[in-house]
Design an enzyme around this catalytic site. Structure first.
Site, PDB file in Angstrom:
ATOM      1  NE  ARG A 141      -2.637  -1.573   3.094  1.00  0.00           N
ATOM      2  CZ  ARG A 141      -3.005  -1.694   4.512  1.00  0.00           C
ATOM      3  NH1 ARG A 141      -3.923  -0.790   4.665  1.00  0.00           N
ATOM      4  NH2 ARG A 141      -2.562  -2.437   5.583  1.00  0.00           N
ATOM      5  CD  GLU A 159      -4.224 -11.806  12.785  1.00  0.00           C
ATOM      6  OE1 GLU A 159      -4.205 -10.753  12.203  1.00  0.00           O
ATOM      7  OE2 GLU A 159      -3.814 -11.774  14.015  1.00  0.00           O
ATOM      8  CG  ASN A 212      41.720  38.932   7.892  1.00  0.00           C
ATOM      9  OD1 ASN A 212      40.689  39.304   8.618  1.00  0.00           O
ATOM     10  ND2 ASN A 212      41.809  39.198   6.739  1.00  0.00           N
ATOM     11  CB  SER A 219      40.597  41.087  -1.035  1.00  0.00           C
ATOM     12  OG  SER A 219      40.223  41.312   0.233  1.00  0.00           O
TER      13      SER A 219
HETATM   14  C1  UD1 Z   1       0.106  -8.463  12.922  1.00  0.00           C
HETATM   15  C2  UD1 Z   1      -0.549  -9.759  13.687  1.00  0.00           C
HETATM   16  C3  UD1 Z   1      -1.798  -8.857  14.146  1.00  0.00           C
HETATM   17  C4  UD1 Z   1      -1.330  -7.900  15.063  1.00  0.00           C
HETATM   18  C5  UD1 Z   1      -0.543  -7.032  14.226  1.00  0.00           C
HETATM   19  C6  UD1 Z   1      -0.025  -5.577  15.180  1.00  0.00           C
HETATM   20  C7  UD1 Z   1      -0.155 -11.709  12.230  1.00  0.00           C
HETATM   21  C8  UD1 Z   1      -1.069 -12.676  11.530  1.00  0.00           C
HETATM   22  N1  UD1 Z   1      -1.180 -10.540  12.556  1.00  0.00           N
HETATM   23  O1  UD1 Z   1      -0.792  -8.211  11.681  1.00  0.00           O
HETATM   24  O2  UD1 Z   1      -2.510  -9.910  15.077  1.00  0.00           O
HETATM   25  O3  UD1 Z   1      -2.589  -7.227  15.831  1.00  0.00           O
HETATM   26  O4  UD1 Z   1       0.331  -7.449  13.661  1.00  0.00           O
HETATM   27  O5  UD1 Z   1       0.452  -4.703  14.150  1.00  0.00           O
HETATM   28  O6  UD1 Z   1       0.859 -11.827  12.625  1.00  0.00           O
HETATM   29  N2  UD1 Z   1       6.275 -10.314   7.445  1.00  0.00           N
HETATM   30  C9  UD1 Z   1       7.324 -10.962   7.117  1.00  0.00           C
HETATM   31  N3  UD1 Z   1       7.074 -12.072   6.236  1.00  0.00           N
HETATM   32  C10 UD1 Z   1       5.843 -12.500   5.809  1.00  0.00           C
HETATM   33  C11 UD1 Z   1       4.619 -11.597   6.354  1.00  0.00           C
HETATM   34  C12 UD1 Z   1       5.051 -10.524   7.081  1.00  0.00           C
HETATM   35  O7  UD1 Z   1       8.468 -10.812   7.318  1.00  0.00           O
HETATM   36  O8  UD1 Z   1       5.807 -13.395   5.166  1.00  0.00           O
HETATM   37  C13 UD1 Z   1       6.842  -9.156   8.252  1.00  0.00           C
HETATM   38  C14 UD1 Z   1       6.376  -7.791   7.590  1.00  0.00           C
HETATM   39  O9  UD1 Z   1       7.268  -7.211   6.815  1.00  0.00           O
HETATM   40  C15 UD1 Z   1       5.879  -6.873   8.833  1.00  0.00           C
HETATM   41  C16 UD1 Z   1       5.797  -7.831  10.236  1.00  0.00           C
HETATM   42  O10 UD1 Z   1       5.978  -9.031   9.578  1.00  0.00           O
HETATM   43  O11 UD1 Z   1       7.100  -6.168   9.352  1.00  0.00           O
HETATM   44  C17 UD1 Z   1       4.171  -7.872  10.371  1.00  0.00           C
HETATM   45  O12 UD1 Z   1       3.435  -8.410   9.167  1.00  0.00           O
HETATM   46  P1  UD1 Z   1       2.074  -7.628   8.813  1.00  0.00           P
HETATM   47  O13 UD1 Z   1       1.590  -8.180   7.472  1.00  0.00           O
HETATM   48  O14 UD1 Z   1       2.360  -6.092   8.711  1.00  0.00           O
HETATM   49  O15 UD1 Z   1       0.956  -8.015   9.978  1.00  0.00           O
HETATM   50  P2  UD1 Z   1      -0.169  -7.281  10.408  1.00  0.00           P
HETATM   51  O16 UD1 Z   1      -1.160  -7.171   9.470  1.00  0.00           O
HETATM   52  O17 UD1 Z   1       0.353  -5.958  10.935  1.00  0.00           O
END
Ligand code: UD1
Ligand code: CA
Length: 466
Positions: free
Chosen positions: A19, A161, A384, A412
């Site tokens: 996004r 979730e 200077n 200068s």
């Molecule tokens: C997650 C939690 C949610 C919580 C929220 C808080 C899960 C399923 N949900 O959702 O319960 O309320 O955080 O902010 O975990 N990432 C990876 N590899 C992947 C997917 C994600 O490294 O395959 C990393 C993303 O880059 C990110 C972090 O994990 O930095 C969190 O993932 P994101 O998809 O943002 O989870 P949320 O939707 O925030």
């Protein structure tokens, strides 16, 4: 840190951040002058040494690795991003030797070391297999919800979730902050039980709460820290808001320490900046990187100072740019001066308007008031430098040094063709092009002699009228 040698921290940072509509990986976007991931690593580094921190990277992994190289952490690759549970599965081998792990999100830069420490403390005290941070939100939409065994016990049955909630469950206000502690043995024993039975067909780390419960392990939640610490950014507008939050916090911290910042909302002050009391910062000033400013200084509007150390009682007039340099007590700089990297500006030095310096060492009391370039130069006390003086430090191939002694006077519009030396107390006539050493206390004049022809101009005018 001794007691934490069996503890590793995993930071999930492999996601794309669709996004943001950006080519840059999400965790490399910056707030408060630092990337999201760098903030999280900095907080984690207060709990364990960087060698015990594993960043899970995937989307543009090489770019993320390169950007974070200097922080000394380890990297684990998650080539396909199949969810937060899969991110931790990718780190299996890395964490196997540690008794416990903490899991953080690389996209939540406000997390505080104290909060991570409290999560870790609670996890040990409760002897749980999984401990998670939770918070009560008035508007919990979008977050995973916590299901407790009973309201007055820390024990958690499951995290659900948003998309999996039934209509009656939607009103649950206790949410999952996305930061966890695990005992590694039960985690690794049951991590393979995660399934993709959810609307995103992902492996959710949050499902480990239910999985571990089913295996007879203990899962608990602790409400710690400020709920705002989970804030991340999914859009550029949210990133900018987060940046403002961080910078406001920095400005408030400095003001609480006795720094006056007029119109702080117009200033860009990075989180790591330090400023002494009684210093005044005018509107539209940028203080970046590891800048350190002493007390009783005045930083006037539109100046940009990056990675510099300023002493006490320094005046930076309007619209100066200072990079990677030091400025000693009592110096006055600007307006419109440019200190490029590597300058050492001594006490009580005066650098005036339209003066550019680079790798220049100016001893106490040197004056370079106007329109000058000093590059690769060493200048002794109280010398200077006249208006328009240029050190010719570059011959098209190499850079050379200009050395000027103390109490010298450079007339200068002089050019000093380096390498060249001007001795103590020497005097250079205005408009000179100096190519040879000038001994101490000598006068050097190196310019065409003036020719004056009496009546010449009048005669010319008269001949034109004919
Ligand atoms: C997650 C939690 C949610 C919580 C929220 C808080 C899960 C399923 N949900 O959702 O319960 O309320 O955080 O902010 O975990 N990432 C990876 N590899 C992947 C997917 C994600 O490294 O395959 C990393 C993303 O880059 C990110 C972090 O994990 O930095 C969190 O993932 P994101 O998809 O943002 O989870 P949320 O939707 O925030
Ligand atoms: Ca997130």
């Amino acid at each position: 840190m001794e007691s934490n040698d069996r503890l590793a921290i995993v930071i999930m940072a492999a996601g794309k951040g669709t996004r943001l509509k950006s080519q840059r990986p999400k965790v490399l976007h910056e707030v408060g002058g630092k990337s999201l991931l760098a903030h999280v690593i900095a907080a984690a580094s207060r709990i364990v040494p960087p060698s015990q921190i594993f960043a899970v990277i995937g989307h543009q992994a090489d770019r993320v690795r390169k950007a974070m190289e200097a922080m000394g952490v380890q990297f684990v690759e998650q080539t396909e991003q199949r969810g937060t549970g899969h991110a931790v599965q990718s780190a299996r081998e890395a964490i196997a030797g540690y008794e416990n792990i903490l899991v953080l999100s690389g996209d939540a830069p406000l997390v505080q070391p104290e909060t991570i420490a409290e999560l870790w403390r609670f996890h040990q005290a409760e002897q749980a297999a999984m401990t998670l941070l939770s918070a009560n939100f008035d508007i919990p939409t979008g977050y995973g919800r916590i299901f407790r065994k009973s309201p007055d016990q820390p024990d958690v049955v499951a995290i659900v979730e948003q998309k999996m909630l039934t209509p009656e469950q939607i009103s649950i206000r206790e949410i999952n902050m996305g930061m966890y502690a695990f005992r590694t043995a039960p985690l690794l024993a049951h991590l393979g039980k995660l399934t993709t039975n959810n609307p995103h067909s992902e492996l959710y780390l949050t499902d480990m709460a239910a999985v571990l419960n089913a295996a007879g392990e203990r899962v608990v939640a602790v409400q710690a820290g400020d709920p705002a610490e989970l804030l991340g950014a999914n859009t550029i507008a949210e990133l900018v808001a987060l940046d403002a939050t961080l910078r406001n916090a920095t400005a408030s911290r400095l003001m609480a320490q006795g720094v006056t910042i007029f119109k702080p909302e117009t200033c860009l002050i990075d989180a790591g900046v330090e400023v002494g009391p009684d210093t005044v910062i005018e509107p539209f000033v940028h203080l970046r990187g590891k800048t350190k400013i002493g007390s009783d200084c005045i930083i006037r509007s539109y100046s940009v100072i990056e990675d510099c150390a300023l002493g006490n009682d320094v005046l930076i007039r309007q619209s100066c740019v200072l990079s990677a340099s030091t400025v000693a007590d009592g110096a006055r700089i600007g307006p419109f001066a440019h200190l490029r990297p590597g300058c050492e500006i001594g006490p009580d030095v005066h650098i005036g308007n339209f003066v550019e310096t680079k790798k220049a060492k100016l001893a106490r009391g040197v004056k370079a008031g106007h329109l000058t370039y000093l590059g690769d130069a060493e200048i002794g006390e109280d010398t200077n430098i006249g208006a328009g003086t240029i050190t010719c430090n570059y011959d098209g191939v190499n850079k050379h040094t200009t050395r000027i002694g103390r109490d010298a006077f450079i007339g200068s519009d002089s050019t000093l063709v380096a390498p060249v030396i001007v001795g103590d107390g020497a005097y250079i006539g205005a408009g000179s092009c100096i190519t040879k050493e000038v001994p101490a206390d000598a006068l050097a004049v190196a310019r065409g002699r003036q020719v004056t022809k009496d009546g010449w101009a009048a005669a010319r005018r008269a001949s034109r009228k004919k």
